[in-house]
Design a protein around this motif. Structure first.
Motif, short mmCIF file in Angstrom:
data_model
loop_
_atom_site.label_atom_id
_atom_site.label_comp_id
_atom_site.label_asym_id
_atom_site.label_seq_id
_atom_site.Cartn_x
_atom_site.Cartn_y
_atom_site.Cartn_z
N VAL A 37 2.88 47.42 12.02
CA VAL A 37 2.35 46.12 11.58
C VAL A 37 0.98 46.30 10.93
O VAL A 37 0.68 45.68 9.89
N GLN A 38 0.14 47.15 11.51
CA GLN A 38 -1.18 47.39 10.92
C GLN A 38 -1.07 48.05 9.54
O GLN A 38 -1.86 47.76 8.65
N THR A 39 -0.09 48.92 9.38
CA THR A 39 0.12 49.54 8.06
C THR A 39 0.51 48.49 7.02
O THR A 39 0.00 48.49 5.88
N ILE A 40 1.42 47.58 7.41
CA ILE A 40 1.84 46.52 6.48
C ILE A 40 0.66 45.62 6.11
O ILE A 40 0.46 45.26 4.94
N LEU A 41 -0.14 45.26 7.12
CA LEU A 41 -1.31 44.42 6.85
C LEU A 41 -2.30 45.12 5.94
O LEU A 41 -2.92 44.49 5.06
N ALA A 42 -2.48 46.43 6.14
CA ALA A 42 -3.40 47.17 5.27
C ALA A 42 -2.93 47.14 3.83
O ALA A 42 -3.72 46.92 2.89
N ILE A 43 -1.64 47.31 3.63
CA ILE A 43 -1.09 47.27 2.26
C ILE A 43 -1.24 45.89 1.66
O ILE A 43 -1.62 45.73 0.48
N VAL A 44 -0.98 44.85 2.46
CA VAL A 44 -1.11 43.47 1.95
C VAL A 44 -2.54 43.17 1.54
O VAL A 44 -2.80 42.59 0.47
N TYR A 45 -3.51 43.58 2.38
CA TYR A 45 -4.91 43.30 2.05
C TYR A 45 -5.36 44.11 0.83
O TYR A 45 -6.20 43.63 0.05
N VAL A 46 -4.84 45.31 0.66
CA VAL A 46 -5.18 46.08 -0.54
C VAL A 46 -4.66 45.37 -1.78
O VAL A 46 -5.37 45.27 -2.81
N ILE A 47 -3.43 44.85 -1.72
CA ILE A 47 -2.86 44.15 -2.88
C ILE A 47 -3.65 42.89 -3.19
O ILE A 47 -3.97 42.60 -4.37
N ILE A 48 -3.99 42.13 -2.13
CA ILE A 48 -4.75 40.89 -2.37
C ILE A 48 -6.14 41.21 -2.90
O ILE A 48 -6.65 40.54 -3.82
N GLY A 49 -6.78 42.24 -2.34
CA GLY A 49 -8.11 42.62 -2.83
C GLY A 49 -8.08 43.09 -4.27
O GLY A 49 -8.97 42.75 -5.06
N ALA A 50 -7.05 43.88 -4.61
CA ALA A 50 -6.94 44.33 -6.00
C ALA A 50 -6.69 43.17 -6.95
O ALA A 50 -7.25 43.12 -8.06
N ALA A 51 -5.85 42.20 -6.50
CA ALA A 51 -5.60 41.02 -7.34
C ALA A 51 -6.88 40.20 -7.53
O ALA A 51 -7.16 39.70 -8.63
#
Length: 205
Positions: A73-87
């Protein structure tokens, strides 16, 4: 007046022969001779090695599975936050090219930076969770102590989420808080019970 019995008198009472009548009591044997001495009973809890579990105890296995789940779950959240931050960063750069001196560009940069930092934190915790779970099979006491510390930290996070959820009155926050508290308690309990201690302190050849 009594006379001693005459041994030549055929009507007299024959003298008692030794070995007849009441049995003679044998003298007590000296310690260490004759009869084997009974070994003293060992005091309970001393002199016996604790039982070594041959397979991972059930509660320890549960804690290991929860570590893998939390790490995923923490890995998925890390990926989601990276995508949102990049956007957010891309949107801020586009805004900089279209308009000048826009106050929202600074806010966008700050938001993107915060999102990236959160993503890194989630990534580090994901690596820790998965590494601890993977070391449950062959890890020693250091893995057990690290899991206890990790569980205490997770319990503190759960308490903070619980206080925030109570203040905001959100049901989702309450569910997340109780979930984190339950998982943290399982981690700590599994590492502190006798089976868990024996598992991580077992001899390795």
């Amino acid at each position: 007046m009594s006379y001693p019995p005459d041994p030549n008198n055929p009507y007299g009472q024959p003298p008692a022969a030794p070995g007849y009548g009441y049995p003679q009591q044998a003298p007590p044997a000296a310690p260490g001779y004759g009869y084997p001495q009974q070994a003293p009973m060992a005091a309970p809890g001393y002199g016996f090695a604790p039982a070594v579990p041959q397979s991972m105890p059930g509660l320890v296995t549960t804690a290991r599975v929860l570590l893998f789940i939390v790490g995923g779950v923490q890995t998925i959240l890390a990926i989601v936050y990276v995508i949102i931050g990049a956007a957010a960063k891309d949107a801020t750069n586009t805004l900089k090219h279209t308009t000048s001196d826009n106050p929202f560009t600074a806010m966008g940069d700050a938001a993107a930076g915060v999102l990236i930092v959160i993503a890194v934190v989630f990534g580090l915790f994901a690596a820790l969770s998965i590494t601890l779970g993977a070391k449950f099979g062959k890890g020693g006491n250091s893995v057990r102590v690290t899991t206890i510390v990790y569980g205490c930290f997770g319990g503190l996070i759960g308490l903070l989420i619980l206080l925030g959820a109570i203040s905001a009155g959100t049901a989702v926050g309450l569910v997340m808080a109780f979930l984190w508290l339950a998982i943290s308690i399982i981690w700590i309990t599994a590492m502190c019970v006798r089976d868990g201690v024996s598992w991580f302190n077992r001899p390795r050849y």
